[in-house]
Design a protein around this motif. Structure first.
Motif, PDB file in Angstrom:
ATOM      1  N   LEU A 174       0.839  -1.195   0.000  1.00  0.00           N
ATOM      2  CA  LEU A 174       0.000   0.000   0.000  1.00  0.00           C
ATOM      3  C   LEU A 174       0.872   1.243   0.000  1.00  0.00           C
ATOM      4  O   LEU A 174       1.918   1.274   0.646  1.00  0.00           O
ATOM      5  CB  LEU A 174      -0.884  -0.003   1.260  1.00  0.00           C
ATOM      6  N   ASP A 175       0.448   2.268  -0.740  1.00  0.00           N
ATOM      7  CA  ASP A 175       1.090   3.573  -0.621  1.00  0.00           C
ATOM      8  C   ASP A 175       0.494   4.246   0.607  1.00  0.00           C
ATOM      9  O   ASP A 175      -0.657   4.685   0.595  1.00  0.00           O
ATOM     10  CB  ASP A 175       0.825   4.421  -1.875  1.00  0.00           C
ATOM     11  N   VAL A 176       1.269   4.303   1.671  1.00  0.00           N
ATOM     12  CA  VAL A 176       0.779   4.794   2.958  1.00  0.00           C
ATOM     13  C   VAL A 176       0.243   6.217   2.837  1.00  0.00           C
ATOM     14  O   VAL A 176      -0.678   6.611   3.559  1.00  0.00           O
ATOM     15  CB  VAL A 176       1.898   4.730   4.024  1.00  0.00           C
ATOM     16  N   LYS A 177       0.782   7.001   1.902  1.00  0.00           N
ATOM     17  CA  LYS A 177       0.360   8.404   1.775  1.00  0.00           C
ATOM     18  C   LYS A 177      -1.122   8.511   1.443  1.00  0.00           C
ATOM     19  O   LYS A 177      -1.809   9.434   1.913  1.00  0.00           O
ATOM     20  CB  LYS A 177       1.199   9.105   0.698  1.00  0.00           C
ATOM     21  N   ASP A 178      -1.636   7.583   0.647  1.00  0.00           N
ATOM     22  CA  ASP A 178      -3.059   7.630   0.325  1.00  0.00           C
ATOM     23  C   ASP A 178      -3.896   7.430   1.590  1.00  0.00           C
ATOM     24  O   ASP A 178      -4.886   8.134   1.820  1.00  0.00           O
ATOM     25  CB  ASP A 178      -3.412   6.555  -0.709  1.00  0.00           C
ATOM     26  N   LEU A 179      -3.476   6.488   2.420  1.00  0.00           N
ATOM     27  CA  LEU A 179      -4.174   6.228   3.682  1.00  0.00           C
ATOM     28  C   LEU A 179      -4.087   7.429   4.614  1.00  0.00           C
ATOM     29  O   LEU A 179      -5.099   7.873   5.181  1.00  0.00           O
ATOM     30  CB  LEU A 179      -3.576   4.993   4.354  1.00  0.00           C
ATOM     31  N   THR A 180      -2.886   7.992   4.772  1.00  0.00           N
ATOM     32  CA  THR A 180      -2.707   9.072   5.745  1.00  0.00           C
ATOM     33  C   THR A 180      -3.369  10.375   5.289  1.00  0.00           C
ATOM     34  O   THR A 180      -3.876  11.137   6.118  1.00  0.00           O
ATOM     35  CB  THR A 180      -1.218   9.318   6.022  1.00  0.00           C
ATOM     36  N   MET A 181      -3.383  10.634   3.986  1.00  0.00           N
ATOM     37  CA  MET A 181      -4.038  11.851   3.500  1.00  0.00           C
ATOM     38  C   MET A 181      -5.541  11.765   3.702  1.00  0.00           C
ATOM     39  O   MET A 181      -6.194  12.754   4.050  1.00  0.00           O
ATOM     40  CB  MET A 181      -3.696  12.099   2.035  1.00  0.00           C
ATOM     41  N   ARG A 182      -6.106  10.596   3.496  1.00  0.00           N
ATOM     42  CA  ARG A 182      -7.549  10.428   3.726  1.00  0.00           C
ATOM     43  C   ARG A 182      -7.876  10.530   5.212  1.00  0.00           C
ATOM     44  O   ARG A 182      -8.897  11.109   5.600  1.00  0.00           O
ATOM     45  CB  ARG A 182      -8.025   9.098   3.143  1.00  0.00           C
ATOM     46  N   LEU A 183      -7.008   9.988   6.033  1.00  0.00           N
ATOM     47  CA  LEU A 183      -7.227  10.041   7.470  1.00  0.00           C
ATOM     48  C   LEU A 183      -7.135  11.482   7.988  1.00  0.00           C
ATOM     49  O   LEU A 183      -8.030  11.948   8.708  1.00  0.00           O
ATOM     50  CB  LEU A 183      -6.199   9.165   8.183  1.00  0.00           C
ATOM     51  N   THR A 184      -6.070  12.196   7.631  1.00  0.00           N
ATOM     52  CA  THR A 184      -5.928  13.578   8.097  1.00  0.00           C
ATOM     53  C   THR A 184      -7.017  14.471   7.514  1.00  0.00           C
ATOM     54  O   THR A 184      -7.481  15.408   8.172  1.00  0.00           O
ATOM     55  CB  THR A 184      -4.540  14.150   7.747  1.00  0.00           C
ATOM     56  N   ASN A 185      -7.436  14.188   6.293  1.00  0.00           N
ATOM     57  CA  ASN A 185      -8.547  14.927   5.691  1.00  0.00           C
ATOM     58  C   ASN A 185      -9.798  14.816   6.549  1.00  0.00           C
ATOM     59  O   ASN A 185     -10.471  15.806   6.849  1.00  0.00           O
ATOM     60  CB  ASN A 185      -8.825  14.376   4.292  1.00  0.00           C
ATOM     61  N   ASP A 186     -10.124  13.603   6.974  1.00  0.00           N
ATOM     62  CA  ASP A 186     -11.346  13.386   7.747  1.00  0.00           C
ATOM     63  C   ASP A 186     -11.255  14.009   9.134  1.00  0.00           C
ATOM     64  O   ASP A 186     -12.257  14.495   9.668  1.00  0.00           O
ATOM     65  CB  ASP A 186     -11.631  11.883   7.862  1.00  0.00           C
ATOM     66  N   ILE A 187     -10.065  14.002   9.709  1.00  0.00           N
ATOM     67  CA  ILE A 187      -9.865  14.641  11.013  1.00  0.00           C
ATOM     68  C   ILE A 187     -10.086  16.148  10.898  1.00  0.00           C
ATOM     69  O   ILE A 187     -10.790  16.759  11.703  1.00  0.00           O
ATOM     70  CB  ILE A 187      -8.455  14.337  11.550  1.00  0.00           C
ATOM     71  N   ILE A 188      -9.501  16.762   9.871  1.00  0.00           N
ATOM     72  CA  ILE A 188      -9.648  18.206   9.663  1.00  0.00           C
ATOM     73  C   ILE A 188     -11.094  18.554   9.342  1.00  0.00           C
ATOM     74  O   ILE A 188     -11.628  19.558   9.822  1.00  0.00           O
ATOM     75  CB  ILE A 188      -8.700  18.681   8.544  1.00  0.00           C
ATOM     76  N   ALA A 189     -11.745  17.716   8.535  1.00  0.00           N
ATOM     77  CA  ALA A 189     -13.153  17.951   8.203  1.00  0.00           C
ATOM     78  C   ALA A 189     -13.995  18.009   9.472  1.00  0.00           C
ATOM     79  O   ALA A 189     -14.853  18.884   9.633  1.00  0.00           O
ATOM     80  CB  ALA A 189     -13.663  16.847   7.281  1.00  0.00           C
ATOM     81  N   SER A 190     -13.735  17.086  10.393  1.00  0.00           N
ATOM     82  CA  SER A 190     -14.511  17.007  11.627  1.00  0.00           C
ATOM     83  C   SER A 190     -14.171  18.130  12.597  1.00  0.00           C
ATOM     84  O   SER A 190     -15.062  18.818  13.101  1.00  0.00           O
ATOM     85  CB  SER A 190     -14.270  15.647  12.306  1.00  0.00           C
ATOM     86  N   VAL A 191     -12.878  18.334  12.840  1.00  0.00           N
ATOM     87  CA  VAL A 191     -12.447  19.250  13.894  1.00  0.00           C
ATOM     88  C   VAL A 191     -12.497  20.716  13.470  1.00  0.00           C
ATOM     89  O   VAL A 191     -12.842  21.584  14.265  1.00  0.00           O
ATOM     90  CB  VAL A 191     -11.030  18.869  14.367  1.00  0.00           C
ATOM     91  N   ALA A 192     -12.155  21.010  12.218  1.00  0.00           N
ATOM     92  CA  ALA A 192     -12.084  22.400  11.761  1.00  0.00           C
ATOM     93  C   ALA A 192     -13.350  22.868  11.048  1.00  0.00           C
ATOM     94  O   ALA A 192     -13.690  24.055  11.090  1.00  0.00           O
ATOM     95  CB  ALA A 192     -10.882  22.597  10.846  1.00  0.00           C
TER      96      ALA A 192
END
Length: 502
Positions: A174-192
């Protein structure tokens, strides 16, 4: 006619050349060692031409020069590069009042979300916005917001595990960047932004696609930024904005609509929008929306990149990975199936050591910039250098170079979490380790970013062993074409399940 045109062309060329080289002797006049600039490209020639990464160039300059500081150039603009930790400490902490503002390389545009963010604010206005935002990153509000973040990480990583439940003992690459970008995206969507999304499940949800357009610059945007930096007055006159109107409008209306809905329905949620609503009388709508957007800019690419590098380093150092897994396994037993909490993450000492060391090798921001706000003179207690800095002049602290200097960190290319053990971290000299900056203008989201990275590593290493795959970039070579730190071929890793489902 042709002669007149030729004369105009020649005179224009001479004037343009003189304008482009106006500051070339800036450091020579002050007897400060410096890099010789290339016309309009300054000291970034190798980076602009794709021959070297920015990290490589800064580390080479740092080793090439000696003393407290040396000179370099942003395009045609002189920048004083700080080498000495003691001088770093004075600029960022002791004499902060002389260096309150950042280097605003993008021209001010009152209609731009980016230039209305705390990152670009100056003087008293920055100070007031910092006071407004501080509560969300401290105390009870921070813990409540972290609850939202950890909930998002838990849900996303549970879905990720379910997706790969049928994996055999060899696992999957797996390209970890795809996983981490989606994860950080969802965190920012929720928190910000107060938006609940799962970008692993819904891969093309609107928030994720809009975030990608805003963060992942096209070649046209790169050229636009270069033009704005080179010709700031023209960019300011035409009110140019590198973000683009569609992206700006989307994020602006997202925040405004959320605030309107909460007011009408009397909804409270422990996130940035809720806090900013309290200060609505003091700040304009565009300033409020801008603070949510800067959370995206500051926390999307940087944090996801740090997660990717953490995964890569743990793959390269299996003994560190195993030791961290042992700590995770012990904590997971204590949880007894319950989600991870803020308090438990805070107590994971080896996790903290590992993340601190990863950020030493791969800091979320490679540099810290400052603009001198009043004339200043520094006399080095170490080298005796005497350096005068005038109001309006620019300084840059090459974080990545200081943190990779063998003078301060033995064998800097190696991952050694023990540097940050309780007995060793107190020995680290102030001004040599600053992945989130130092002093009053350090990264306000530092604690939040650290916990994001730790939560991600907890769930990944609890369920998988990270090994090299056929696509892993070994040895590590950085992508010379990207504005961001990332391997040439991506963050590809092999995920091997620790427990096989039957």
């Amino acid at each position: 006619m042709w002669l007149e045109l030729l004369l105009v062309f020649v005179i224009g060329g001479i004037l343009f050349y003189r304008w482009g080289t106006e500051y070339d002797d800036h450091f020579k006049k002050r007897n400060i060692p410096h890099d010789k600039p290339v016309f309009l490209l300054g000291s970034a020639r190798d980076v602009m031409m794709g021959r070297k990464s920015a990290l490589q160039v800064m580390c080479e300059f740092h080793q090439k020069f000696s003393g407290s500081a040396y000179g370099a150039f942003d395009n045609r603009k002189p920048v004083l590069m700080i080498r000495e930790p003691e001088m770093v400490k004075h600029i960022l902490i002791d004499d902060f009042n002389h260096f309150v503002n950042r280097n605003n390389c993008i021209p001010v545009n009152e209609a731009s979300l980016f230039t209305n963010s705390i990152f670009m604010m100056e003087n008293l206005k920055w100070n007031e916005m910092r006071k407004t935002l501080n509560p969300v990153f401290r105390g009870n509000k921070m813990e409540q917001m972290l609850g939202l973040m950890l909930k998002t990480v838990h849900e996303n990583m549970s879905y990720f595990r379910d997706q790969h439940r049928d994996a055999n003992a060899d696992g999957f690459e797996l390209d970890v960047k795809d996983l981490t970008m989606r994860l950080t995206n969802d965190i920012i969507a929720s928190v910000a932004f107060g938006v609940e999304v799962n970008s692993l499940r819904d891969k093309e949800n609107e928030f994720y696609m809009q975030s990608q357009r805003a963060i992942c610059f096209t070649p046209f945007q790169h050229m636009k930024i270069f033009f704005m930096m080179l010709f700031p007055k023209i960019a300011e006159f035409f009110k140019m904005d590198f973000l683009g109107k569609k992206s700006s409008d989307y994020f602006f209306h997202l925040v405004m609509d959320a605030m309107k809905h909460r007011e009408e329905e009397n909804i409270q949620r422990p996130d940035m929008i809720d806090l900013l609503m309290e200060g609505r009388g003091r700040w304009s709508d565009i300033e409020i929306a801008a603070q949510c957007l800067i959370f995206l800019f500051a926390g999307f690419e940087t944090t996801s990149g740090a997660m990717g590098f953490a995964g890569h380093e743990l793959m390269e150092y299996p003994e560190v990975q195993h030791k961290l897994f042992e700590e995770i396994e012990e904590v997971d037993k204590q949880l007894q199936g319950k989600p991870l909490t803020y308090e438990i993450l805070q107590k994971m000492t080896y996790m903290d050591m590992v993340v601190s060391e990863v950020l030493r090798k791969w800091p979320v921001a490679m540099v810290s910039d400052r603009t001198c706000t009043s004339d200043y003179e520094y006399v080095s207690p170490i080298s005796g250098d005497k350096i005068s800095i005038k109001k309006g002049e620019l300084m840059r602290i090459p974080t990545c170079a200081l943190q990779r200097d063998a003078k301060y960190f033995e064998s800097p290319a190696k991952l050694k979490p023990e540097r940050f053990s309780a007995e060793n971290k107190s020995k680290i000299e102030t001004g040599t380790y600053l992945p989130f900056g130092l002093g009053a203008r350090n990264c306000i989201g530092k604690r939040f970013a650290l916990l994001e990275i730790k939560a991600f590593l907890f769930y990944v290493l609890r369920d998988y062993r990270l090994e090299a795959s056929s696509k892993t970039c070994l040895p590590m070579e950085l992508d010379m074409t990207s504005m961001h730190l990332q391997p040439n071929t991506g963050f590809w890793l092999q995920f091997k399940p620790r427990k096989i489902s039957i």
